[in-house]
Design a protein around this motif. Structure first.
Motif, PDB file in Angstrom:
ATOM      1  N   LEU A  63      -6.724  -8.622  14.362  1.00 42.23           N
ATOM      2  CA  LEU A  63      -5.614  -8.566  15.326  1.00 42.23           C
ATOM      3  C   LEU A  63      -6.085  -8.055  16.684  1.00 42.23           C
ATOM      4  CD1 LEU A  63      -2.606  -6.977  13.403  1.00 42.23           C
ATOM      5  CD2 LEU A  63      -3.093  -9.379  13.839  1.00 42.23           C
ATOM      6  N   ARG A  67      -8.759  -3.804  14.225  1.00 46.10           N
ATOM      7  CA  ARG A  67      -7.567  -3.856  13.379  1.00 46.10           C
ATOM      8  C   ARG A  67      -7.471  -5.229  12.704  1.00 46.10           C
ATOM      9  NH1 ARG A  67      -3.164  -3.561  16.542  1.00 46.10           N
ATOM     10  NH2 ARG A  67      -1.820  -2.850  14.861  1.00 46.10           N
ATOM     11  N   GLU A 122      -5.392  -7.629   9.861  1.00 46.02           N
ATOM     12  CA  GLU A 122      -4.182  -7.830   9.055  1.00 46.02           C
ATOM     13  C   GLU A 122      -4.609  -8.432   7.719  1.00 46.02           C
ATOM     14  OE1 GLU A 122      -1.226 -10.818  10.302  1.00 46.02           O
ATOM     15  OE2 GLU A 122       0.245  -9.199  10.117  1.00 46.02           O
ATOM     16  N   PRO A 157       0.966  -9.887   5.327  1.00 47.65           N
ATOM     17  CA  PRO A 157       1.964  -9.840   6.407  1.00 47.65           C
ATOM     18  C   PRO A 157       2.448  -8.408   6.645  1.00 47.65           C
ATOM     19  CG  PRO A 157       2.433 -11.665   4.919  1.00 47.65           C
ATOM     20  CD  PRO A 157       1.330 -10.863   4.285  1.00 47.65           C
ATOM     21  N   GLY A 158       2.179  -7.881   7.836  1.00 47.41           N
ATOM     22  CA  GLY A 158       2.630  -6.541   8.194  1.00 47.41           C
ATOM     23  C   GLY A 158       1.723  -5.417   7.724  1.00 47.41           C
ATOM     24  N   GLN A 159       0.647  -5.742   6.982  1.00 45.92           N
ATOM     25  CA  GLN A 159      -0.266  -4.690   6.504  1.00 45.92           C
ATOM     26  C   GLN A 159      -1.589  -4.773   7.254  1.00 45.92           C
ATOM     27  OE1 GLN A 159      -0.551  -4.896   2.256  1.00 45.92           O
ATOM     28  NE2 GLN A 159       0.771  -3.114   2.034  1.00 45.92           N
ATOM     29  N   VAL A 160      -1.866  -3.715   8.000  1.00 44.10           N
ATOM     30  CA  VAL A 160      -3.029  -3.724   8.880  1.00 44.10           C
ATOM     31  C   VAL A 160      -3.975  -2.598   8.490  1.00 44.10           C
ATOM     32  CG1 VAL A 160      -3.769  -3.483  11.281  1.00 44.10           C
ATOM     33  CG2 VAL A 160      -1.642  -4.696  10.743  1.00 44.10           C
ATOM     34  N   ASN A 183      -5.228   4.573   7.841  1.00 41.19           N
ATOM     35  CA  ASN A 183      -4.833   3.600   6.832  1.00 41.19           C
ATOM     36  C   ASN A 183      -4.088   4.277   5.694  1.00 41.19           C
ATOM     37  OD1 ASN A 183      -6.258   1.355   8.162  1.00 41.19           O
ATOM     38  ND2 ASN A 183      -8.072   2.589   7.702  1.00 41.19           N
ATOM     39  N   ILE A 202      -1.362   2.901   2.926  1.00 43.09           N
ATOM     40  CA  ILE A 202      -0.730   1.667   2.467  1.00 43.09           C
ATOM     41  C   ILE A 202      -0.020   1.905   1.142  1.00 43.09           C
ATOM     42  CG2 ILE A 202      -1.145  -0.759   1.877  1.00 43.09           C
ATOM     43  CD1 ILE A 202      -3.828  -0.504   3.376  1.00 43.09           C
ATOM     44  N   ALA A 222      -0.416  -5.501  -2.378  1.00 42.48           N
ATOM     45  CA  ALA A 222       0.290  -6.737  -2.045  1.00 42.48           C
ATOM     46  C   ALA A 222       0.037  -7.654  -3.242  1.00 42.48           C
ATOM     47  CB  ALA A 222      -0.257  -7.343  -0.748  1.00 42.48           C
TER      48      ALA A 222
END
Lengths: 69, 69, 69, 69, 69, 69
Positions: free
Chosen positions: C14, C26, C28, C31-34, D7, D9, D30
């Protein structure tokens, strides 16, 4: 795969010693110079690591310290 | 001081490159084999690290990975 | 190269933000998890990392902690 | 506690495998994406980690590498 | 959040020194005992870290070495 | 040896607990403040670490996180 880790040194595995979950792998990277890695038993099995095999030692620069005598 | 770190390798500093807070130090540990360390500028000053000096590269075994081709 | 590191997750870069010696990248991974990596500027240049590129995040299991709420 | 680690998550624990002193905890962050943590048995007991529980994977940015294919 | 990291020590921030991307934070954990952390500038801003604030130093057990004289 | 690691704290060993390959060493660095190190059994033997001995806890700044409540 090419990796960001600054230190990637070719060598030969001298010894693989498995524990309950964690294994110690000793790799000779130059005559008389040995680097020890502590990795999972799973990784040892998956990569088929064994004494005598070629291997690459990989170390991130931020994990290296410097000493002086 | 004797240290628990499994990997303590003697070498010669090739280059010290300071950034804003973090410096990169390149140490030759065998002919053609160089290890890069990312350490604080403060440590560089305190230990008087400079190109040409003797130095010991120190790496904890749990920070070493193994790769195979 | 196949690597012992237990965690190797594909994603898309990203952002790459270079500092004086250290860059933050950064990636990804869902989706939405970086995931943010702090690596050397040198590695960014060598691997040609830039926003939009595919990349693999690599993390040794011994560097992962667990939290609970 | 809010933490400096870049990080953090959220996921669900898939497996906790204890060794003699070190445990491996696998967390799904995920669908199909699993991160493995190597932590102390003590931490597993103290946090009551078990398969099916919610958990947060925590990784410092300086411990993340980047690979490209 | 409760964390698996074995070492979580309360202290008071003595100094925050930002670099280009990486900051050094010095925390006094006992009279005369100071621990230095190298974290991202982003984390410093996000947590609002500044001299005089209370803070907790967090260190994973696998990142601790032992020395003897 | 003088070391680049920013954190070198003197203390007294409270406990040494060996596993299959990995040992946990608890060091008191101030009254009531204990730091746990996860190191190899080999290092424990080589340094002769045992409960009651003096020891120095060594931690690289890039391995320290900061938390706030």
């Amino acid at each position: 795969m090419k990796l960001s880790a600054r230190n990637q040194i070719k060598g030969k595995i001298l010894e693989v010693k498995k524990g309950a979950t964690t294994a110690h792998v000793r790799v000779e990277i130059a005559p008389g110079q040995v680097i020890t890695a502590s990795i999972t038993n799973e990784a040892v099995d998956e990569l088929g690591l064994k004494s005598g095999s070629a291997a690459i030692v990989v170390i991130k620069a931020s994990d290296v310290m410097i000493g002086v005598e």
